[in-house]
Design a protein around this motif. Structure first.
Motif, mmCIF file in Angstrom:
data_model
loop_
_atom_site.group_PDB
_atom_site.id
_atom_site.type_symbol
_atom_site.label_atom_id
_atom_site.label_comp_id
_atom_site.label_asym_id
_atom_site.label_seq_id
_atom_site.Cartn_x
_atom_site.Cartn_y
_atom_site.Cartn_z
ATOM 1 N N GLU A 87 0.827 -1.208 0.000
ATOM 2 C CA GLU A 87 0.000 0.000 0.000
ATOM 3 C C GLU A 87 0.864 1.262 0.000
ATOM 4 N N ARG A 88 1.927 1.250 0.783
ATOM 5 C CA ARG A 88 2.826 2.411 0.816
ATOM 6 C C ARG A 88 3.549 2.589 -0.509
ATOM 7 N N LYS A 89 3.954 1.475 -1.123
ATOM 8 C CA LYS A 89 4.613 1.539 -2.424
ATOM 9 C C LYS A 89 3.672 2.147 -3.453
ATOM 10 N N GLU A 90 2.437 1.689 -3.435
ATOM 11 C CA GLU A 90 1.429 2.196 -4.370
ATOM 12 C C GLU A 90 1.210 3.698 -4.170
ATOM 13 N N ALA A 91 1.076 4.115 -2.919
ATOM 14 C CA ALA A 91 0.880 5.540 -2.625
ATOM 15 C C ALA A 91 2.101 6.347 -3.061
ATOM 16 N N GLY A 95 2.338 9.285 -6.040
ATOM 17 C CA GLY A 95 2.805 10.618 -5.690
ATOM 18 C C GLY A 95 3.935 11.132 -6.566
ATOM 19 N N ILE A 96 4.892 10.285 -6.946
ATOM 20 C CA ILE A 96 6.035 10.782 -7.716
ATOM 21 C C ILE A 96 6.304 10.004 -8.978
ATOM 22 N N GLY A 97 5.462 9.118 -9.348
ATOM 23 C CA GLY A 97 5.692 8.313 -10.545
ATOM 24 C C GLY A 97 6.346 6.985 -10.183
ATOM 25 N N ASN A 98 6.378 6.091 -11.109
ATOM 26 C CA ASN A 98 6.895 4.750 -10.861
ATOM 27 C C ASN A 98 8.416 4.727 -10.925
#
Length: 101
Positions: A87-91, A95-98
């Motif tokens: 979930e944190r990775k997704e957020a 927020g800044i792109g992949n």
């Protein structure tokens, strides 16, 4: 037969303490409790056994809360932890792109 030639026969306490540890490891907490209680009845001053008895009670409480054995509890905690990381990775990616390739 001399004393040194006699086979080693473990004491009842050693055998039952070992059995209680095996039961605990297998999640058979009621069986482990019964053994620890019997040992304490014979030796109420045994602090090691008293501590192990408290640990089993604690594990039983955790089992009731989570609905599983110690192993199942550990798996559940790790799965929850992994879910929060995802979930944190997704957020973060939103927020800044992949940048997690």
């Amino acid at each position: 037969m001399q004393e040194k030639d006699k086979p080693f026969v473990p004491s009842i306490e050693l055998v039952t303490e070992t059995m209680a540890e095996i039961y605990t490891a297998q999640g058979l907490y009621k069986e482990a409790l019964e053994i620890y209680k019997r040992i304490l009845a014979q030796n109420p001053e045994n602090k090691v056994i008293r501590h192990k008895l408290e640990e089993v009670y604690h594990l039983m409480g955790m089992q009731k809360e989570s609905g599983g054995t110690g192993r199942e509890q550990a798996i559940k905690k790790l799965e929850d932890f992994l879910k929060r990381i995802r979930e944190r990775k997704e957020a973060y990616e939103k927020g800044i792109g992949n940048t997690w390739s």
